[in-house]
Design an enzyme around this catalytic site. Structure first.
Site, PDB file in Angstrom:
ATOM      1  N   HIS A   1       0.837  -1.199   0.000  1.00 14.45           N
ATOM      2  CA  HIS A   1       0.000   0.000   0.000  1.00 14.45           C
ATOM      3  C   HIS A   1       0.879   1.259   0.000  1.00 14.45           C
ATOM      4  CE1 HIS A   1      -3.692   2.307   1.099  1.00 14.45           C
ATOM      5  NE2 HIS A   1      -2.803   3.122   1.642  1.00 14.45           N
ATOM      6  N   GLU A   2       1.794   1.321   0.953  1.00 19.94           N
ATOM      7  CA  GLU A   2       2.630   2.522   1.056  1.00 19.94           C
ATOM      8  C   GLU A   2       3.575   2.636  -0.142  1.00 19.94           C
ATOM      9  OE1 GLU A   2       1.627   4.653   3.038  1.00 19.94           O
ATOM     10  OE2 GLU A   2       0.434   3.381   4.375  1.00 19.94           O
TER      11      GLU A   2
ATOM     12  N   HIS B   1       1.716   4.354  -2.827  1.00 17.81           N
ATOM     13  CA  HIS B   1       1.795   5.811  -2.646  1.00 17.81           C
ATOM     14  C   HIS B   1       3.176   6.302  -3.107  1.00 17.81           C
ATOM     15  CE1 HIS B   1      -1.947   6.688  -0.594  1.00 17.81           C
ATOM     16  NE2 HIS B   1      -1.711   5.856   0.399  1.00 17.81           N
TER      17      HIS B   1
ATOM     18  N   GLU C   1      -4.774   7.661  -3.073  1.00 20.03           N
ATOM     19  CA  GLU C   1      -5.230   6.390  -2.515  1.00 20.03           C
ATOM     20  C   GLU C   1      -5.530   5.378  -3.621  1.00 20.03           C
ATOM     21  OE1 GLU C   1      -4.874   5.958   0.578  1.00 20.03           O
ATOM     22  OE2 GLU C   1      -6.107   4.249   1.158  1.00 20.03           O
TER      23      GLU C   1
HETATM   24 ZN    ZN Z   1      -3.180   5.225   1.796  1.00 21.53          ZN
END
Ligand code: ZN
Length: 504
Positions: free
Chosen positions: A267-268, A271, A298
């Site tokens: 997830h990170e 980003h 997101e």
């Molecule tokens: Zn996030």
């Protein structure tokens, strides 16, 4: 002064402000990773000083003059040119930054800082009454903030605009409402399904150091450049794009659960890939060097975490490698069994631990309540009752205590009202973008089976990352996918996945 000279000076000034602000980003990252606890007081003074300096520089009348001179010229003729984008978005930020009276900013900062402490106590004791006066105070100030910004339709729009520029509550609701109906129905079908994956295999012993090694390997494989970024440990994982060549991601490890760190890292890293893909060498410090919105940000993290990381093809490639690293816990586990386990669906109280199916129901519930609160249709004192009855309706279970209900998230105490919908917008955009990427790139998911993610990343770079803030989220989605935002791509993706796993 010519418009071009005004523009050049404007860019010079805002780049300098961004440079100053990036020093705050380094300190902020360090505060949440390595700083000793007793350094908190000094750090808050340092960050406060930097933030104040940035605010003062950015709200100076000179910035307003330069903007006005640059606006009234040919520079803005082509609305997608670099200059026009930088002028448009700097104007947007300038207007927001100069509209709030100083006393209101100070009162809000003080109140939310105290409210977060009181919220922590309230959550620990599951005592909503303790938090109520603080929620009322924060809400009152937030309404004043919305009024100071000015709004059309309803005050919530002014708050939403701070996180998702240009979005309106009406257009969001048109997508959220059918999404909720379909998700509630899908969840009910999953719960009655005859087939259930065995979730226990991801709840075995997973050595933390080995999790780090595997996590870094996966992050590097999807394109996270460790010569331009790093991974560290924190309590609440985040990603911060400090500037060109420097993007930091963080995670936390649970020795008894495989999912938390690995999907958190993906997830990170998602980003991070967005931050790395923006052309910061040329545009750092200007809107062209910034992400579009929280929702679009997101969408990138969720795509790598879910559409890629929770796909079967991904694990065709990575499970054998994980089995070499976690020899005992994953011995003899098949791709199908593993795929089922990491996609296990169950209604649960806590948003941040939710699966892909129920996650958005958590968000929609918060969005509905905070919108009604800001509008004045729902009194803070009625929040627990309203929360619990909606929770029962959407998830089919009773909330046992407010700590597991309306007291679980820090957002309202921190004054982050209007933030929640960006999480679901991210999921909606991720499904829509991924659908288009699949149509554009032949054999995309088969590439995952070979550990090749380069074509997807290149597609994201060209279609999304490199544009900086050239397009607002709504227009970017339309331009890239040819469709307005819709709940359909996400629902279809989820239905397809769970049809296979749950046999529904
Ligand atoms: Zn996030």
């Amino acid at each position: 002064m010519t418009p071009q000279a005004a523009y050049d000076e404007l860019i010079k000034q805002i780049k300098e402000i961004s440079l100053l602000s990036s020093c705050g980003s380094v300190l902020g990252w360090e505060e949440r990773t390595y700083m000793p606890r007793q350094g908190a007081g000094l750090r808050s003074d340092q960050l406060g000083l930097l933030a104040g300096m940035c605010h003062e520089k950015f709200t100076s009348p000179r910035i307003g003059e330069l903007l006005a001179a640059a606006e009234a010229s040919d520079l803005t003729k082509d609305p997608t040119s670099v200059a026009a984008v930088n002028i448009r978005e700097t104007r947007h930020q300038y207007n927001r930054a100069t509209k709030l009276p100083k006393e209101l900013v100070e009162e809000l900062t003080k109140t939310t800082s105290l409210a977060q402490g009181e919220w922590g106590i309230a959550r620990k004791n599951s005592d909503f009454k303790h938090f109520l006066p603080w929620l009322e105070k924060v809400l009152g100030l937030t309404r004043k903030v919305a009024d100071a910004y000015g709004w059309k339709g309803e005050p919530y729009n002014a708050l939403l605009d701070g996180y998702e520029p240009g979005a309106t509550v009406d257009e969001i609701e048109r997508v959220f409402e059918p999404l909720r109906v379909d998700l509630v129905e899908l969840l009910a079908r999953i719960q009655k399904a005859p087939k259930k994956p065995d979730v226990s295999l991801i709840e075995r012993e997973y050595n933390v150091e080995l999790q780090r090694v595997f996590g870094e390997m996966v992050a590097a494989a999807i394109g996270f450049d460790f010569t331009a970024g790093r991974l560290d440990i924190t309590t609440h994982p985040f990603c911060t794009g400090i500037g060109p060549g420097d993007t930091r991601i963080t995670t936390r490890y649970n020795p008894r659960r495989f999912n938390d760190a690995l999907f958190g890292i993906m997830h990170e890293a998602g980003h991070g890939l967005y931050e790395m893909g923006i052309d910061k060498k040329t545009h750092f410090g200007t809107p062209m060097g910034e992400a579009v919105s929280l929702g679009i940000h997101e969408s990138q993290s969720r795509m790598w975490e879910n559409q890629v990381g929770r796909s079967k093809e991904f694990w065709v490639y990575f499970l054998p490698q994980a089995q070499r690293i976690f020899r005992e816990s994953l011995a003899g586990v098949s791709v199908d069994a593993f795929y089922g386990a990491i996609n296990y669906v169950t209604p649960s109280y806590i948003r941040v631990e939710a699966d892909e199916c129920t996650y958005n129901l958590h968000i929609l519930l918060r969005f509905e309540l905070e919108r009604a609160m800001v509008k004045g249709d729902l009194k803070p004192t009625d929040i627990p009752g309203e929360w619990n009855s909606r929770f029962k309706k959407y998830f089919g279970i009773d909330v046992d205590k407010d700590a597991n209900g309306c007291l679980q998230d820090v957002h309202w105490s921190a004054g982050l009202i209007g933030y929640f919908p960006t999480y679901t917008l991210g999921n909606l955009f991720s499904a829509q973008f991924f659908g288009k990427a699949k149509a554009d790139i032949p054999g995309l998911t088969q590439q995952f089976e070979r550990g090749d993610f380069s074509k997807l990343l290149a597609w994201l770079r060209t279609n999304i990352h490199e544009h900086g803030q050239r397009y607002r989220a709504r227009d970017l989605g339309q331009k890239v996918t040819g469709q307005p935002l819709s709940h359909k791509p996400l629902i279809d993706y989820l239905k397809g996945k769970y049809a296979e796993i749950y046999g529904i």
